[in-house]
Structures are given as C-alpha cells and as structure tokens.
Design a protein around this motif. Structure first.
Motif, PDB file in Angstrom:
ATOM      1  N   UNK A 132      40.582 -14.152  19.093  1.00  0.00           N
ATOM      2  CA  UNK A 132      40.801 -12.713  19.022  1.00  0.00           C
ATOM      3  C   UNK A 132      42.255 -12.324  19.152  1.00  0.00           C
ATOM      4  N   UNK A 133      43.073 -13.219  19.725  1.00  0.00           N
ATOM      5  CA  UNK A 133      44.493 -12.917  19.913  1.00  0.00           C
ATOM      6  C   UNK A 133      45.372 -13.426  18.774  1.00  0.00           C
ATOM      7  N   UNK A 134      44.833 -14.286  17.930  1.00  0.00           N
ATOM      8  CA  UNK A 134      45.636 -14.855  16.857  1.00  0.00           C
ATOM      9  C   UNK A 134      45.744 -13.889  15.695  1.00  0.00           C
ATOM     10  N   UNK A 135      46.867 -13.953  14.983  1.00  0.00           N
ATOM     11  CA  UNK A 135      47.094 -13.103  13.811  1.00  0.00           C
ATOM     12  C   UNK A 135      46.977 -13.895  12.521  1.00  0.00           C
ATOM     13  N   UNK A 136      46.426 -15.102  12.598  1.00  0.00           N
ATOM     14  CA  UNK A 136      46.315 -15.956  11.423  1.00  0.00           C
ATOM     15  C   UNK A 136      45.393 -15.326  10.382  1.00  0.00           C
ATOM     16  N   UNK A 137      45.813 -15.373   9.118  1.00  0.00           N
ATOM     17  CA  UNK A 137      45.004 -14.812   8.033  1.00  0.00           C
ATOM     18  C   UNK A 137      43.781 -15.674   7.761  1.00  0.00           C
ATOM     19  N   UNK A 138      43.796 -16.926   8.275  1.00  0.00           N
ATOM     20  CA  UNK A 138      42.658 -17.821   8.045  1.00  0.00           C
ATOM     21  C   UNK A 138      41.473 -17.484   8.948  1.00  0.00           C
ATOM     22  N   UNK A 139      41.695 -16.602   9.936  1.00  0.00           N
ATOM     23  CA  UNK A 139      40.642 -16.219  10.875  1.00  0.00           C
ATOM     24  C   UNK A 139      40.080 -14.862  10.474  1.00  0.00           C
ATOM     25  N   UNK A 140      38.802 -14.817  10.154  1.00  0.00           N
ATOM     26  CA  UNK A 140      38.137 -13.583   9.761  1.00  0.00           C
ATOM     27  C   UNK A 140      37.852 -12.757  11.008  1.00  0.00           C
ATOM     28  N   UNK A 141      38.501 -11.601  11.122  1.00  0.00           N
ATOM     29  CA  UNK A 141      38.351 -10.764  12.313  1.00  0.00           C
ATOM     30  C   UNK A 141      36.911 -10.297  12.496  1.00  0.00           C
ATOM     31  N   UNK A 142      36.222 -10.029  11.394  1.00  0.00           N
ATOM     32  CA  UNK A 142      34.837  -9.556  11.487  1.00  0.00           C
ATOM     33  C   UNK A 142      33.936 -10.636  12.064  1.00  0.00           C
ATOM     34  N   UNK A 143      34.157 -11.896  11.649  1.00  0.00           N
ATOM     35  CA  UNK A 143      33.358 -13.005  12.168  1.00  0.00           C
ATOM     36  C   UNK A 143      33.616 -13.210  13.657  1.00  0.00           C
ATOM     37  N   UNK A 144      34.892 -13.113  14.045  1.00  0.00           N
ATOM     38  CA  UNK A 144      35.239 -13.258  15.460  1.00  0.00           C
ATOM     39  C   UNK A 144      34.581 -12.147  16.286  1.00  0.00           C
ATOM     40  N   UNK A 145      34.581 -10.932  15.750  1.00  0.00           N
ATOM     41  CA  UNK A 145      33.965  -9.813  16.467  1.00  0.00           C
ATOM     42  C   UNK A 145      32.471 -10.027  16.652  1.00  0.00           C
ATOM     43  N   UNK A 146      31.785 -10.499  15.593  1.00  0.00           N
ATOM     44  CA  UNK A 146      30.353 -10.770  15.697  1.00  0.00           C
ATOM     45  C   UNK A 146      30.080 -11.899  16.680  1.00  0.00           C
ATOM     46  N   UNK A 147      30.968 -12.909  16.674  1.00  0.00           N
ATOM     47  CA  UNK A 147      30.812 -14.041  17.582  1.00  0.00           C
ATOM     48  C   UNK A 147      30.947 -13.594  19.034  1.00  0.00           C
ATOM     49  N   UNK A 148      31.927 -12.751  19.302  1.00  0.00           N
ATOM     50  CA  UNK A 148      32.127 -12.265  20.672  1.00  0.00           C
ATOM     51  C   UNK A 148      30.962 -11.369  21.098  1.00  0.00           C
ATOM     52  N   UNK A 149      30.456 -10.581  20.176  1.00  0.00           N
ATOM     53  CA  UNK A 149      29.296  -9.753  20.488  1.00  0.00           C
ATOM     54  C   UNK A 149      28.085 -10.623  20.794  1.00  0.00           C
ATOM     55  N   UNK A 150      27.913 -11.691  20.014  1.00  0.00           N
ATOM     56  CA  UNK A 150      26.807 -12.615  20.249  1.00  0.00           C
ATOM     57  C   UNK A 150      26.946 -13.285  21.606  1.00  0.00           C
ATOM     58  N   UNK A 151      28.170 -13.625  21.990  1.00  0.00           N
ATOM     59  CA  UNK A 151      28.397 -14.259  23.286  1.00  0.00           C
ATOM     60  C   UNK A 151      27.995 -13.335  24.439  1.00  0.00           C
ATOM     61  N   UNK A 152      28.254 -12.039  24.292  1.00  0.00           N
ATOM     62  CA  UNK A 152      27.850 -11.099  25.342  1.00  0.00           C
ATOM     63  C   UNK A 152      26.329 -11.105  25.510  1.00  0.00           C
ATOM     64  N   UNK A 153      25.620 -11.177  24.387  1.00  0.00           N
ATOM     65  CA  UNK A 153      24.161 -11.246  24.443  1.00  0.00           C
ATOM     66  C   UNK A 153      23.723 -12.536  25.126  1.00  0.00           C
ATOM     67  N   UNK A 154      24.357 -13.665  24.755  1.00  0.00           N
ATOM     68  CA  UNK A 154      24.002 -14.955  25.355  1.00  0.00           C
ATOM     69  C   UNK A 154      24.237 -14.949  26.863  1.00  0.00           C
ATOM     70  N   UNK A 155      25.364 -14.387  27.284  1.00  0.00           N
ATOM     71  CA  UNK A 155      25.637 -14.335  28.714  1.00  0.00           C
ATOM     72  C   UNK A 155      24.557 -13.520  29.442  1.00  0.00           C
ATOM     73  N   UNK A 156      24.162 -12.405  28.834  1.00  0.00           N
ATOM     74  CA  UNK A 156      23.105 -11.579  29.425  1.00  0.00           C
ATOM     75  C   UNK A 156      21.793 -12.340  29.518  1.00  0.00           C
ATOM     76  N   UNK A 157      21.422 -12.999  28.417  1.00  0.00           N
ATOM     77  CA  UNK A 157      20.168 -13.737  28.377  1.00  0.00           C
ATOM     78  C   UNK A 157      20.177 -14.905  29.361  1.00  0.00           C
ATOM     79  N   UNK A 158      21.294 -15.625  29.410  1.00  0.00           N
ATOM     80  CA  UNK A 158      21.390 -16.780  30.310  1.00  0.00           C
ATOM     81  C   UNK A 158      21.325 -16.332  31.764  1.00  0.00           C
ATOM     82  N   UNK A 159      22.033 -15.238  32.090  1.00  0.00           N
ATOM     83  CA  UNK A 159      22.017 -14.744  33.474  1.00  0.00           C
ATOM     84  C   UNK A 159      20.601 -14.394  33.913  1.00  0.00           C
ATOM     85  N   UNK A 160      19.874 -13.671  33.053  1.00  0.00           N
ATOM     86  CA  UNK A 160      18.495 -13.290  33.386  1.00  0.00           C
ATOM     87  C   UNK A 160      17.614 -14.523  33.493  1.00  0.00           C
TER      88      UNK A 160
END
Length: 319
Positions: free
Chosen positions: A28-56
C-alpha cells in the motif's frame, strides 16, 4: 477440548495473517506501477474480514464445544437472513419463514449440540421433514402466486445456510481413528480448524492461480474471474498445504492431501453456485459483513458446500 496442538495451529494461522498484513501494508505504500492499487485495496479489505473471522473462531475454539455450536448457529442464522433477503417474499411466506428461522434452525443445532448419538435425527430433519413442511405451510397460507419458486428458494436457503454448515461443528463429536484402527489422541477442534482453514485458503489460492495462469473461464456469464486453471492450481497447492498440516489431523500426509483436493473442489462449486444465485437476483454481494466488503454468506459459501462432504468422508473412513 483444545490441546497443545490447537494452540500451535492457532499460532500458525495468526503468524500467516500477520505476514499477509505486513505485505499488504508494504504494497500500500509503494508507488510502483506494477502494483494494482485496486487489487491491494481488495486484499487489505479481505484481510480485515479474515482477522474478524479468526478472532471470533479462536474465541469459540478456546471455550466448550457448545460455544462453537452456538457460534455456528449464529452464523447460519445471519447467512440465512442474507439469502432470504436477496429475493422479495410475500405475505404468505412470513409464517413459513418464522418456522424456518426460529424452529428448524435452532432445532438443527440443538441436535448437533446433543452429540453424535443424534446423528440419525439431524442428518435427515431438514432435507426430509423441513423440506416437506415448507410447501405444506406455504399452501395453508393460500397464496399460489410463484408458489414453487418461493418454496424452492426457502428450501435452498435452509439447505445451504443451515443444514450444510451445521456439519462443520458436528465434526467435534466424531470418535476418530487413524487408518488401521488406532484411536486418534488429538482434539477434534484441530480437525474443525483444519477444515475451515483449507476451505478458506482454497478460495484465495484459486484467485491467485486464475490471475497468474487463468485462460479458460468456467462460466463467463456467471463469474468471469473463475478459471479451470485457477481451480486445478488451487487443488494442487491447497492439497500440499493440507498435507503439511496433517499433524493437526488424524490423516496421513496423502490422506490430508486428498482431503485438501476434495474440499477445494467442493468449495469452488459452492462459490460458483452462489455467484449464479447472485447474478439471477441482480446483486453483487449478499450483504455487508465489514464496511466496504461482502456479507457473511459471501465469506462462507465455500465452507457451506464443503462441510457435509468433508464430514461424511471423515465419518465413513476415520471413525
């Protein structure tokens, strides 16, 4: 009850999530054009869900098995609500839905909670008795408009969200043995965690393989991102991970590998089936679990389809 292996497995899961979160933060901090910002955003959103599910799930795993049964019953109730909400209901369905939500769903999990001795009851209550009750109760309401469609929707929701998912906590009561008849000394909580983990990993790995090597889309009109290469790649990689985690199960390495393949195949079918239902209803997600992300049913559709198969294969060969 949990044992030392349970805590090791939890530590492995938390470590993997921690590494994934760190990678997402760096991307999320890199400015590389090879990194799709939309994919990174979806990945981070998915991680928040995983953390919630794992905690429960971890909290549920550290308490009595009844706690896990109650946890899954709440998830079933929520998922069923999302499923029914996708399709408008008529006034004639309201009393039928009352029975589905407040009688059959709790009763299924009460029977699961009573233990494996009640397997003859919870294995047929919904597919037989509830499936017969639903159209009969709807007919009593006297509303014939789209009658078959309405009954089929309610039956499908109950079957997927409640009956199928309830087989996951039912794993806790199996008297497990290893191949050859030797009693397994481990905790059934480990087996449940193993199943949920590989089911969730299979979906992520399928997406990775589809992005890397996907060429042949399975059903373009239903989900344009799911490919045969993704499914096969996920079956292979999930099977290997399952084999590496065999120490948490009663399986030998090759049995764990095959279980990983079976779970991946069923999980993929479940996700594709739910995509077809959502396309039919004209919705993108079944609900909202975490802001900006999909609903509960979107997160567990793969588990719902894989749970009864995993349960019955385990019951047939390892009890």
């Amino acid at each position: 009850m949990p044992d030392i292996t349970t805590f090791i497995l939890i530590a492995v899961i938390l470590a993997a999530l921690g590494i994934a979160t760190l990678v997402a933060a760096l991307l999320g901090r890199t400015d590389s054009v090879s990194v799709d910002a939309a994919i990174v955003k979806r990945f981070r959103s998915k991680l928040r869900v995983w953390w919630t599910m794992v905690a429960i799930f971890v909290i549920g795993s550290l308490i009595h098995r009844i706690g896990l049964v109650v946890l899954f019953s709440m998830v079933s109730f929520w998922a069923l609500r999302e499923f029914i909400s996708m399709t408008p209901t008529r006034r004639g369905d309201h009393r039928t839905l009352f029975w589905i939500f407040f009688i059959f769903t709790p009763l299924q999990y009460i029977l699961i909670g009573l233990g494996d001795d009640y397997y003859p009851f919870y294995s047929i209550m919904i597919p037989v008795y509830a499936s017969l009750f639903i159209p009969a109760r709807a007919a009593i309401a006297g509303d014939a408009k789209r009658f078959l469609e309405r009954c089929a929707k309610i039956q499908a929701g109950l079957l997927v969200c409640v009956y199928s998912l309830s087989h996951a906590p039912a794993l806790l009561d199996l008297q497990l043995v290893r191949t050859g008849g030797e009693a397994w000394k481990g905790s059934n909580v480990n087996l449940l965690m193993f199943f949920v983990l590989i089911a969730q990993l299979s979906l992520t790995l399928e997406r990775v393989w589809s992005n890397v090597a996907g060429k042949h889309v399975i059903a373009p009109e239903i989900n344009a991102s799911r490919t045969w290469e993704g499914v096969l790649g996920s079956m292979m990689s999930t099977g290997i991970i399952a084999a590496l985690l065999r120490w948490a199960t009663p399986f030998f390495w090759w049995e764990a590998l095959l279980m990983g393949v079976v779970v991946t195949a069923m999980a993929s079918m479940g996700t594709l089936t739910m995509s077809a239902i959502k396309r039919d209803r004209g919705v993108t997600d079944t609900g909202t679990l975490v802001q900006g992300h999909a609903g509960v049913l979107d997160q567990i559709d793969n588990i719902c389809f894989a749970a009864p198969i995993f349960y019955h294969v385990t019951r047939f060969f390892f009890t």
